[in-house]
Write a protein that holds these residues in place. Structure first.
Motif, PDB file in Angstrom:
ATOM      1  N   SER A  83      35.225  42.760  39.243  1.00 34.70           N
ATOM      2  CA  SER A  83      36.089  42.262  38.119  1.00 34.70           C
ATOM      3  C   SER A  83      36.432  43.632  37.448  1.00 34.70           C
ATOM      4  O   SER A  83      37.304  43.074  36.756  1.00 34.70           O
ATOM      5  N   THR A  84      36.816  43.904  38.018  1.00 31.77           N
ATOM      6  CA  THR A  84      37.615  45.451  37.449  1.00 31.77           C
ATOM      7  C   THR A  84      38.436  45.252  38.674  1.00 31.77           C
ATOM      8  O   THR A  84      39.759  46.125  37.791  1.00 31.77           O
ATOM      9  N   LYS A  85      38.742  43.915  39.464  1.00 31.84           N
ATOM     10  CA  LYS A  85      40.353  44.232  40.419  1.00 31.84           C
ATOM     11  C   LYS A  85      40.654  43.605  39.667  1.00 31.84           C
ATOM     12  O   LYS A  85      41.660  42.292  41.093  1.00 31.84           O
ATOM     13  N   ILE A  86      40.451  42.117  39.117  1.00 34.01           N
ATOM     14  CA  ILE A  86      41.059  40.922  38.621  1.00 34.01           C
ATOM     15  C   ILE A  86      42.260  41.246  37.495  1.00 34.01           C
ATOM     16  O   ILE A  86      41.643  42.348  36.415  1.00 34.01           O
ATOM     17  N   ILE A  87      43.714  41.235  37.522  1.00 35.60           N
ATOM     18  CA  ILE A  87      44.530  40.684  36.256  1.00 35.60           C
ATOM     19  C   ILE A  87      44.540  39.535  36.162  1.00 35.60           C
ATOM     20  O   ILE A  87      44.760  38.857  36.751  1.00 35.60           O
ATOM     21  N   MET A  88      44.365  39.267  34.559  1.00 34.34           N
ATOM     22  CA  MET A  88      44.843  37.631  34.353  1.00 34.34           C
ATOM     23  C   MET A  88      46.126  37.770  33.560  1.00 34.34           C
ATOM     24  O   MET A  88      45.828  38.092  32.184  1.00 34.34           O
ATOM     25  N   SER A  89      46.912  36.486  33.779  1.00 35.36           N
ATOM     26  CA  SER A  89      47.759  36.482  32.915  1.00 35.36           C
ATOM     27  C   SER A  89      48.121  35.408  31.907  1.00 35.36           C
ATOM     28  O   SER A  89      47.544  34.243  32.554  1.00 35.36           O
ATOM     29  N   VAL A 132      45.656  41.635  31.278  1.00 33.85           N
ATOM     30  CA  VAL A 132      44.428  42.413  31.492  1.00 33.85           C
ATOM     31  C   VAL A 132      43.380  42.021  32.534  1.00 33.85           C
ATOM     32  O   VAL A 132      43.706  41.603  33.393  1.00 33.85           O
ATOM     33  N   HIS A 133      43.050  43.659  32.571  1.00 38.52           N
ATOM     34  CA  HIS A 133      42.711  43.927  33.637  1.00 38.52           C
ATOM     35  C   HIS A 133      41.496  44.660  33.153  1.00 38.52           C
ATOM     36  O   HIS A 133      41.820  45.292  31.605  1.00 38.52           O
ATOM     37  N   ALA A 134      40.364  44.902  33.234  1.00 45.85           N
ATOM     38  CA  ALA A 134      39.320  46.000  33.022  1.00 45.85           C
ATOM     39  C   ALA A 134      39.621  46.807  32.088  1.00 45.85           C
ATOM     40  O   ALA A 134      39.044  47.564  31.752  1.00 45.85           O
ATOM     41  N   GLY A 135      41.135  47.649  32.740  1.00 44.30           N
ATOM     42  CA  GLY A 135      41.880  49.053  31.942  1.00 44.30           C
ATOM     43  C   GLY A 135      42.409  49.085  30.643  1.00 44.30           C
ATOM     44  O   GLY A 135      43.047  50.306  29.919  1.00 44.30           O
ATOM     45  N   PHE A 180      46.047  38.943  41.346  1.00 46.13           N
ATOM     46  CA  PHE A 180      46.028  38.391  39.935  1.00 46.13           C
ATOM     47  C   PHE A 180      46.369  36.714  40.471  1.00 46.13           C
ATOM     48  O   PHE A 180      45.974  36.329  40.843  1.00 46.13           O
ATOM     49  N   GLN A 181      46.091  36.509  38.372  1.00 45.91           N
ATOM     50  CA  GLN A 181      45.614  34.677  38.448  1.00 45.91           C
ATOM     51  C   GLN A 181      47.088  34.660  37.390  1.00 45.91           C
ATOM     52  O   GLN A 181      47.071  35.610  36.584  1.00 45.91           O
ATOM     53  N   GLN A 182      47.219  33.529  38.318  1.00 49.46           N
ATOM     54  CA  GLN A 182      48.518  32.567  36.494  1.00 49.46           C
ATOM     55  C   GLN A 182      48.383  30.914  36.789  1.00 49.46           C
ATOM     56  O   GLN A 182      47.407  31.155  37.894  1.00 49.46           O
ATOM     57  N   ASP A 183      48.340  30.873  35.999  1.00 49.06           N
ATOM     58  CA  ASP A 183      48.184  29.146  35.944  1.00 49.06           C
ATOM     59  C   ASP A 183      49.080  28.743  36.684  1.00 49.06           C
ATOM     60  O   ASP A 183      49.847  28.885  37.394  1.00 49.06           O
ATOM     61  N   GLY A 203      47.198  38.515  50.375  1.00 50.95           N
ATOM     62  CA  GLY A 203      45.579  37.866  50.143  1.00 50.95           C
ATOM     63  C   GLY A 203      45.116  37.629  48.770  1.00 50.95           C
ATOM     64  O   GLY A 203      43.838  37.481  48.962  1.00 50.95           O
ATOM     65  N   ARG A 204      45.693  37.988  47.868  1.00 47.99           N
ATOM     66  CA  ARG A 204      44.967  37.779  46.715  1.00 47.99           C
ATOM     67  C   ARG A 204      46.116  37.402  45.324  1.00 47.99           C
ATOM     68  O   ARG A 204      45.684  38.150  44.528  1.00 47.99           O
ATOM     69  N   LEU A 205      46.447  36.502  45.975  1.00 46.70           N
ATOM     70  CA  LEU A 205      47.335  35.670  45.097  1.00 46.70           C
ATOM     71  C   LEU A 205      46.149  34.281  44.316  1.00 46.70           C
ATOM     72  O   LEU A 205      45.530  33.636  44.808  1.00 46.70           O
ATOM     73  N   ILE A 206      45.841  34.163  43.330  1.00 45.27           N
ATOM     74  CA  ILE A 206      45.180  33.242  42.459  1.00 45.27           C
ATOM     75  C   ILE A 206      46.190  32.626  41.908  1.00 45.27           C
ATOM     76  O   ILE A 206      46.239  33.125  40.211  1.00 45.27           O
TER      77      ILE A 206
END
Length: 292
Positions: A83-89, A132-135, A180-183, A203-206
């Motif tokens: 949960s600390t490794k996700i960035i949602m935008s 947004v991320h956990a930090g 990294f997450q984007q719609d 390998g880490r693009l949502i």
């Protein structure tokens, strides 16, 4: 013939037609609206609730949402402190002046005062992007031209934001191995944009066309939509900003003041929502109360 008290009749009536207005219900029961409201609230413990508008889910959407949610839960098991490794935008519009709801706006008097409310053809607004991320919150970034005028978010402007702002901020914060997450907005998923993001987050693009497919019509699964925008819009208008610069300052201030403790819980909530999405078969999530 059975006889009922006003309270009993009110209970029966509400259960049969909960959407009926208090004005019509009072007329049907031959009592005043104030008496009806007193019965509903004090005696029956009933309260008015707004209907929540949600995106219409297509038949394929539910399975797509479940597939995404299961992948998120798998990553939670595989990656330490995921949960600390996700960035949602996402981006959102903030209007300087609210629209007048003509159904609710009234002027009481002994005669028609002929009051008119002038609205600009193009309401003054800013378009803010945040990640947004956990930090903390990265941003806001405001989409505007050299003269400070708000612009639309197209592919070229989005890519410029990524390379000239977001990725630089990411490097300054020392955030590594993040997802990294984007719609699925067109500006987000153009081939040139996807190439930049896949290089930055291998390998880490949502995202649509990403390493993990983001399900369409799913604002209830992303932090900016289910938390950030609502929180900001409840705060940035409190002092009634009169200029776009004042509004932007308020947005910056509120983003900066969001504590890592709150955001850490919000990101955990995103994982929780994935679990609930699976349990409800990919349907829209019932609102989850988040308390700090």
């Amino acid at each position: 013939m059975e006889r009922y008290t006003h309270q009993e009749r009110g209970t029966i009536d509400v259960e049969l037609s909960p959407e009926t207005s208090t004005r019509r219900r009072a007329s049907q029961l031959a009592i005043s609206r104030s008496s009806l409201r007193r019965i509903l609230v004090k005696d029956l413990r009933m309260y008015p609730y707004k209907v929540q508008s949600v995106h219409h889910l297509l038949p394929v959407d539910r399975q797509t949402r479940v597939t995404y949610a299961q992948a998120i839960l798998n990553l939670e098991d595989e990656v330490d402190d995921f949960s600390t490794k996700i960035i949602m935008s996402d981006e959102a519009h903030f209007h300087l002046n609210g629209y007048v709801n003509k159904q609710n706006y009234r002027f009481w008097g002994t005669e028609n005062p002929r009051v008119m409310h002038e609205e600009p053809l193009h309401p003054l607004k800013v378009t803010a992007w945040c990640a947004v991320h956990a930090g903390g919150v990265i941003g806001p970034f405001f989409f505007e031209d050299a003269a400070g005028q708000t612009t639309t978010v197209d592919g070229a402007r989005y890519r410029a934001m990524l390379t000239e702002f977001f990725l630089l901020q990411l490097n300054e914060l020392g955030l590594e191995d993040m997802w990294f997450q984007q719609d699925g907005a067109t500006a987000h998923t153009a081939r040139a944009t996807t190439d930049i993001l896949k290089t930055a987050f291998p390998g880490r693009l949502i995202s649509r066309f990403g390493d993990l497919h983001w399900p369409a019509r799913s604002p209830d699964l992303t932090v900016p939509d289910f938390f950030l925008w609502g929180f900001l819009k409840s705060r940035v208008y409190v002092n009634k900003p009169e200029t776009l610069e004042a509004l932007k300052d308020n947005i910056r201030h509120e983003c900066k003041n969001l504590s890592p403790e709150v955001l850490a819980e919000v990101m955990k909530n995103a994982i929780k929502r994935a679990r609930i999405a699976i349990n409800c078969g990919g349907a829209h999530l019932a609102d989850i109360i988040f308390s700090t």
